[in-house]
Design an enzyme around this catalytic site. Structure first.
Site, PDB file in Angstrom:
ATOM      1  NE  ARG A 165      -3.936  -2.109   0.724  1.00  0.00           N
ATOM      2  CZ  ARG A 165      -3.827  -3.331   0.179  1.00  0.00           C
ATOM      3  NH1 ARG A 165      -2.902  -3.576  -0.737  1.00  0.00           N
ATOM      4  NH2 ARG A 165      -4.651  -4.282   0.537  1.00  0.00           N
ATOM      5  CB  SER A 240     -10.118   0.348   3.848  1.00  0.00           C
ATOM      6  OG  SER A 240     -10.760  -0.832   3.495  1.00  0.00           O
ATOM      7  CD  GLU A 340      -2.004  12.229  -0.312  1.00  0.00           C
ATOM      8  OE1 GLU A 340      -1.245  13.186  -0.321  1.00  0.00           O
ATOM      9  OE2 GLU A 340      -2.285  11.549  -1.310  1.00  0.00           O
TER      10      GLU A 340
HETATM   11  P1  NAP Z   1     -10.496  -9.199   4.604  1.00  0.00           P
HETATM   12  O1  NAP Z   1     -10.799 -10.131   3.486  1.00  0.00           O
HETATM   13  O2  NAP Z   1     -11.379  -9.119   5.798  1.00  0.00           O
HETATM   14  O3  NAP Z   1      -9.009  -9.412   5.059  1.00  0.00           O
HETATM   15  C1  NAP Z   1      -8.442  -8.558   6.026  1.00  0.00           C
HETATM   16  C2  NAP Z   1      -6.950  -8.711   6.014  1.00  0.00           C
HETATM   17  O4  NAP Z   1      -6.588 -10.068   5.964  1.00  0.00           O
HETATM   18  C3  NAP Z   1      -6.272  -8.045   4.860  1.00  0.00           C
HETATM   19  O5  NAP Z   1      -5.113  -7.436   5.401  1.00  0.00           O
HETATM   20  C4  NAP Z   1      -5.835  -9.168   3.964  1.00  0.00           C
HETATM   21  O6  NAP Z   1      -4.573  -8.921   3.371  1.00  0.00           O
HETATM   22  C5  NAP Z   1      -5.658 -10.290   4.937  1.00  0.00           C
HETATM   23  N1  NAP Z   1      -5.935 -11.579   4.307  1.00  0.00           N
HETATM   24  C6  NAP Z   1      -7.124 -12.161   4.111  1.00  0.00           C
HETATM   25  N2  NAP Z   1      -6.972 -13.360   3.523  1.00  0.00           N
HETATM   26  C7  NAP Z   1      -5.645 -13.512   3.316  1.00  0.00           C
HETATM   27  C8  NAP Z   1      -4.856 -14.539   2.733  1.00  0.00           C
HETATM   28  N3  NAP Z   1      -5.409 -15.653   2.239  1.00  0.00           N
HETATM   29  N4  NAP Z   1      -3.514 -14.374   2.667  1.00  0.00           N
HETATM   30  C9  NAP Z   1      -2.951 -13.251   3.155  1.00  0.00           C
HETATM   31  N5  NAP Z   1      -3.636 -12.260   3.729  1.00  0.00           N
HETATM   32  C10 NAP Z   1      -4.977 -12.383   3.811  1.00  0.00           C
HETATM   33  O7  NAP Z   1     -10.270  -7.767   3.982  1.00  0.00           O
HETATM   34  P2  NAP Z   1     -11.228  -6.559   3.705  1.00  0.00           P
HETATM   35  O8  NAP Z   1     -10.862  -5.460   4.635  1.00  0.00           O
HETATM   36  O9  NAP Z   1     -12.670  -6.906   3.529  1.00  0.00           O
HETATM   37  O10 NAP Z   1     -10.680  -6.195   2.268  1.00  0.00           O
HETATM   38  C11 NAP Z   1     -10.822  -7.111   1.206  1.00  0.00           C
HETATM   39  C12 NAP Z   1      -9.620  -6.971   0.316  1.00  0.00           C
HETATM   40  O11 NAP Z   1      -9.562  -5.642  -0.231  1.00  0.00           O
HETATM   41  C13 NAP Z   1      -8.314  -7.200   1.066  1.00  0.00           C
HETATM   42  O12 NAP Z   1      -7.418  -7.838   0.194  1.00  0.00           O
HETATM   43  C14 NAP Z   1      -7.901  -5.795   1.383  1.00  0.00           C
HETATM   44  O13 NAP Z   1      -6.537  -5.650   1.619  1.00  0.00           O
HETATM   45  C15 NAP Z   1      -8.339  -5.073   0.113  1.00  0.00           C
HETATM   46  N6  NAP Z   1      -8.440  -3.632   0.251  1.00  0.00           N
HETATM   47  C16 NAP Z   1      -7.499  -2.865  -0.365  1.00  0.00           C
HETATM   48  C17 NAP Z   1      -7.514  -1.506  -0.268  1.00  0.00           C
HETATM   49  C18 NAP Z   1      -6.458  -0.698  -0.946  1.00  0.00           C
HETATM   50  O14 NAP Z   1      -5.706  -1.152  -1.777  1.00  0.00           O
HETATM   51  N7  NAP Z   1      -6.373   0.524  -0.603  1.00  0.00           N
HETATM   52  C19 NAP Z   1      -8.523  -0.892   0.467  1.00  0.00           C
HETATM   53  C20 NAP Z   1      -9.480  -1.689   1.069  1.00  0.00           C
HETATM   54  C21 NAP Z   1      -9.425  -3.067   0.978  1.00  0.00           C
HETATM   55  P3  NAP Z   1      -4.281  -7.914   2.146  1.00  0.00           P
HETATM   56  O15 NAP Z   1      -4.496  -6.559   2.687  1.00  0.00           O
HETATM   57  O16 NAP Z   1      -2.846  -8.145   1.830  1.00  0.00           O
HETATM   58  O17 NAP Z   1      -5.181  -8.272   1.032  1.00  0.00           O
END
Ligand code: NAP
Length: 343
Positions: A165, A240, A340
């Protein structure tokens, strides 16, 4: 290109808060960008560029300068001799329409980034990622106007300083580059397992056993996101609001000992990710509607802060601090905001 004076910035963030910009102009081409920069320089005004406003919010004082809204369009698909596809995309294209087009062409690489709001040019800034895919893995290069050298430059992926990120565009070189085009390399075929737990759960629940195509993964991600995230058109939010904290293996071990059951996902470079949404839920602030500030956390996803009837960005900042303090007190982890705050 003639900038509009006195524009309310609350219309240029999905959080719908913020003061007045002295000037604002929409930019449709590199030529218009150069003209706008000359216009601002003549008047000695600072310049900011934004895309869809989904990952920014504005100070109540507004901006004493010129805001540029990136509307540079374009989508070119070039097939290389090895069969891979090089997509050249205008920074002002809506990101989800880019994902939809690439998926319709049978390409894999960005389908898990479906339904992420905002523009294509915004994706490298925070190295957008979701469900195991991230923009840095498919970005070849980007074109930007470099305000330090006054030229258009091509920056290869290796020179973007990407991490989880993060990129140079939001850290060391914040505000220096105006991104005009991104170039991606995608491939025909299916996304490779293993998939994220949320995707596996969906497959199991719906009895899907056939190989996942990009189109099916897109459908699944859209279904998951729609089931737990608010639509910015009806509930003002920035997605988020906090990044997932990344901690060392040592700290993860200590947290697991003190708080059995705390989720710790393996991340990059031996570090661990703790879901910020889980921390907020544990301190009792999921679906919390705060009468004092008019802000809330979304009932189905604690990480999303919603402006229900806040009057100002000061209200939002006050609400944010309540969450940060509660998590800090219990877990000694300081949540860091993802959108931001401008200027
Ligand atoms: P979630 O599915 O509840 O997961 C929460 C956290 O767990 C995230 O940090 C995700 O990592 C991690 N996670 C879940 N399964 C995983 C796996 N199999 N291996 C490694 N890490 C795992 O997440 P959520 O908040 O609803 O968001 C869904 C997805 O959208 C996530 O991938 C989240 O990161 C992404 N997202 C991205 C942004 C952005 O780029 N700004 C904003 C909002 C949400 P990761 O963060 O590495 O995916």
């Amino acid at each position: 290109m003639s900038p509009t004076p006195n524009v309310s910035l609350s219309n240029y963030t999905t959080m719908r808060l913020g003061g007045i910009a002295d000037y604002l102009a929409e930019i449709h081409s590199n030529q218009e960008l150069v003209e706008a920069l000359h216009w601002a320089r003549k008047r000695n005004l600072p310049v900011l560029m934004i895309g869809g406003g989904s990952n920014i919010y504005w100070q109540d004082d507004g901006f004493r300068g010129l805001v540029l809204v990136n509307k540079i369009l374009g989508y070119k698909d070039h097939i290389e001799t090895d069969g891979s596809h090089t997509l050249t995309i205008g920074a002002g294209e809506l990101w989800d329409s880019v994902v939809a087009r690439s998926v319709a062409a049978g390409l894999t690489g960005i389908e898990a980034l479906s339904l992420i709001p905002g523009t294509a040019g915004g994706t490298p800034i925070q190295n957008v990622g979701a469900y195991g895919q991230r923009i840095s893995r498919v970005l070849v290069s980007l074109e930007a106007f470099d305000t330090q050298t006054d030229t258009f430059v091509t920056i290869p992926e290796s020179n973007c300083a990407f991490s989880y990120r993060e990129s140079r565009f939001k850290s060391t070189d914040r505000g220096r580059f105006f991104i005009t085009t991104i170039t991606l390399r995608l491939h025909s075929g299916n996304p490779a397992p293993p998939y994220y737990a949320a995707v596996d759960d969906y497959l199991e629940k719906h009895g899907i056993t056939t190989p996942l195509t990009p189109a099916v993964l897109r459908e699944i991600v859209i279904a998951i996101r729609n089931s737990k995230l608010p639509d910015p058109a009806t509930a003002a939010n920035n997605g988020s609001f906090f990044a997932n904290p990344v901690v060392s293996a040592d700290k993860a071990k200590r947290l697991e000992a003190e708080f059995p059951g705390i989720p710790c996902w393996p991340g990059d470079n031996g570090m661990y990710k703790i879901p910020a949404a889980w921390l907020i839920e544990q301190v009792g602030l999921k679906g919390f509607h705060d009468a004092e500030t008019g802000m809330a956390t979304w009932d189905k996803h604690a990480l999303v802060l919603v402006n229900e009837h806040a009057k100002s960005t000061a209200d939002l900042l006050h609400f944010k601090q309540k969450i940060v303090s509660a998590v800090e007190e219990k877990y000694h982890i300081t949540l860091v905001q993802e959108p931001e705050l401008l200027p």
